[in-house]
Motif scaffolding. Structure first.
Motif, PDB file in Angstrom:
ATOM      1  N   VAL A  10       0.841  -1.206   0.000  1.00  0.00           N
ATOM      2  CA  VAL A  10       0.000   0.000   0.000  1.00  0.00           C
ATOM      3  C   VAL A  10       0.871   1.249   0.000  1.00  0.00           C
ATOM      4  O   VAL A  10       0.655   2.176  -0.789  1.00  0.00           O
ATOM      5  N   ARG A  11       1.873   1.270   0.850  1.00  0.00           N
ATOM      6  CA  ARG A  11       2.760   2.448   0.946  1.00  0.00           C
ATOM      7  C   ARG A  11       3.545   2.661  -0.354  1.00  0.00           C
ATOM      8  O   ARG A  11       3.655   3.793  -0.839  1.00  0.00           O
ATOM      9  N   MET A  12       4.084   1.568  -0.921  1.00  0.00           N
ATOM     10  CA  MET A  12       4.832   1.712  -2.184  1.00  0.00           C
ATOM     11  C   MET A  12       3.905   2.218  -3.285  1.00  0.00           C
ATOM     12  O   MET A  12       4.310   3.043  -4.110  1.00  0.00           O
ATOM     13  N   SER A  13       2.683   1.738  -3.299  1.00  0.00           N
ATOM     14  CA  SER A  13       1.696   2.157  -4.296  1.00  0.00           C
ATOM     15  C   SER A  13       1.427   3.657  -4.179  1.00  0.00           C
ATOM     16  O   SER A  13       1.421   4.387  -5.175  1.00  0.00           O
ATOM     17  N   GLU A  14       1.238   4.124  -2.959  1.00  0.00           N
ATOM     18  CA  GLU A  14       0.967   5.545  -2.721  1.00  0.00           C
ATOM     19  C   GLU A  14       2.180   6.407  -3.041  1.00  0.00           C
ATOM     20  O   GLU A  14       2.064   7.452  -3.682  1.00  0.00           O
ATOM     21  N   GLU A  15       3.369   5.986  -2.601  1.00  0.00           N
ATOM     22  CA  GLU A  15       4.593   6.760  -2.823  1.00  0.00           C
ATOM     23  C   GLU A  15       4.935   6.891  -4.301  1.00  0.00           C
ATOM     24  O   GLU A  15       5.456   7.911  -4.739  1.00  0.00           O
ATOM     25  N   ARG A  16       4.637   5.857  -5.076  1.00  0.00           N
ATOM     26  CA  ARG A  16       5.030   5.841  -6.481  1.00  0.00           C
ATOM     27  C   ARG A  16       3.906   6.238  -7.431  1.00  0.00           C
ATOM     28  O   ARG A  16       4.123   6.368  -8.631  1.00  0.00           O
ATOM     29  N   GLY A  17       2.709   6.397  -6.872  1.00  0.00           N
ATOM     30  CA  GLY A  17       1.587   6.804  -7.701  1.00  0.00           C
ATOM     31  C   GLY A  17       1.158   5.753  -8.711  1.00  0.00           C
ATOM     32  O   GLY A  17       0.775   6.070  -9.832  1.00  0.00           O
ATOM     33  N   ARG A  31      -1.706  -0.974  -6.726  1.00  0.00           N
ATOM     34  CA  ARG A  31      -1.143  -2.088  -5.953  1.00  0.00           C
ATOM     35  C   ARG A  31      -0.827  -3.253  -6.876  1.00  0.00           C
ATOM     36  O   ARG A  31       0.133  -3.994  -6.645  1.00  0.00           O
ATOM     37  N   THR A  32      -1.609  -3.426  -7.930  1.00  0.00           N
ATOM     38  CA  THR A  32      -1.358  -4.489  -8.898  1.00  0.00           C
ATOM     39  C   THR A  32      -0.003  -4.285  -9.571  1.00  0.00           C
ATOM     40  O   THR A  32       0.756  -5.238  -9.771  1.00  0.00           O
TER      41      THR A  32
END
Length: 194
Positions: free
Chosen positions: A23-30, A33-34
């Motif tokens: 979740v955090r990586m998804s948010e940080e990288r825009g 999650r997939t």
């Protein structure tokens, strides 16, 4: 995937380090999650990450990486890692002379013609301007890779061909990424091995 690999190579995510949550990586990288899940899975298949269900993803030691994968090679060469170049030169010195000897014994007229054509392509590409962008898209790198693959095909030994393909790719990538002085030293080392 390339961004994560670059962070790992630059030491931002050293071996043993746990990656942030999906979740955090998804948010940080825009990204979705997939997308993060796909990148993590790709890096797991290359031996770069260890995935522990319920715990997360951990960076593995470089000894566990698939250093012969083109994406991994390009990233490592982009990070100017001469230690890997030396190891690949060792492999080339062991394998390529044997492949060339087999190729010389088994070469058909068509195979010799193909090799000559690949050599001409390499000379033409080397005389042209280098392209900006990914190393694997550079015409000189592409021509050199095809030249090495032609020699391996001429040997008529499929396992040997599979072993040599990433070695040729690695050396072509290394020549593109190295500075002029380093490139000359690499070319001298290559000549000693042939």
């Amino acid at each position: 995937m390339r961004d994560l690999l670059q962070e790992i190579l630059e030491g931002e995510l050293p071996p043993g380090e746990w990656l942030p949550s999906e979740v955090r990586m998804s948010e940080e990288r825009g990204v979705s999650r997939t997308t993060v899940r796909g990148a993590v899975e790709a890096l797991r298949k290359l031996g770069i990450l260890e995935v522990r269900h319920g715990r997360g993803q951990c960076v593995r030691a470089e000894e566990d990486w698939d250093v012969l994968d083109e994406e991994v090679l390009a990233a490592i060469m982009g990070a100017r890692r001469l230690d890997l170049v030396r190891e690949i030169l060792d492999c080339q010195a062991m394998l390529e002379p044997s492949a060339a000897a087999l190729a010389a014994r088994r070469a058909t007229d068509a195979a010799v013609e193909e090799l000559a054509s690949r050599h001409e392509e390499l000379v033409r590409a080397a005389g042209g301007r280098r392209r900006r962008g990914g190393a694997l898209e550079d015409p000189v790198v592409a021509a050199e890779i095809e030249f090495h693959r032609s020699v391996a095909r001429m040997a008529g030994n499929r396992p040997l061909q599979r072993m040599l393909m990433p070695i040729g790719t690695a050396l072509a990538l290394a020549r593109r990424e190295l500075a002029a002085g380093e490139e000359e030293a690499l070319v001298r080392a290559l000549r000693r091995t042939l």
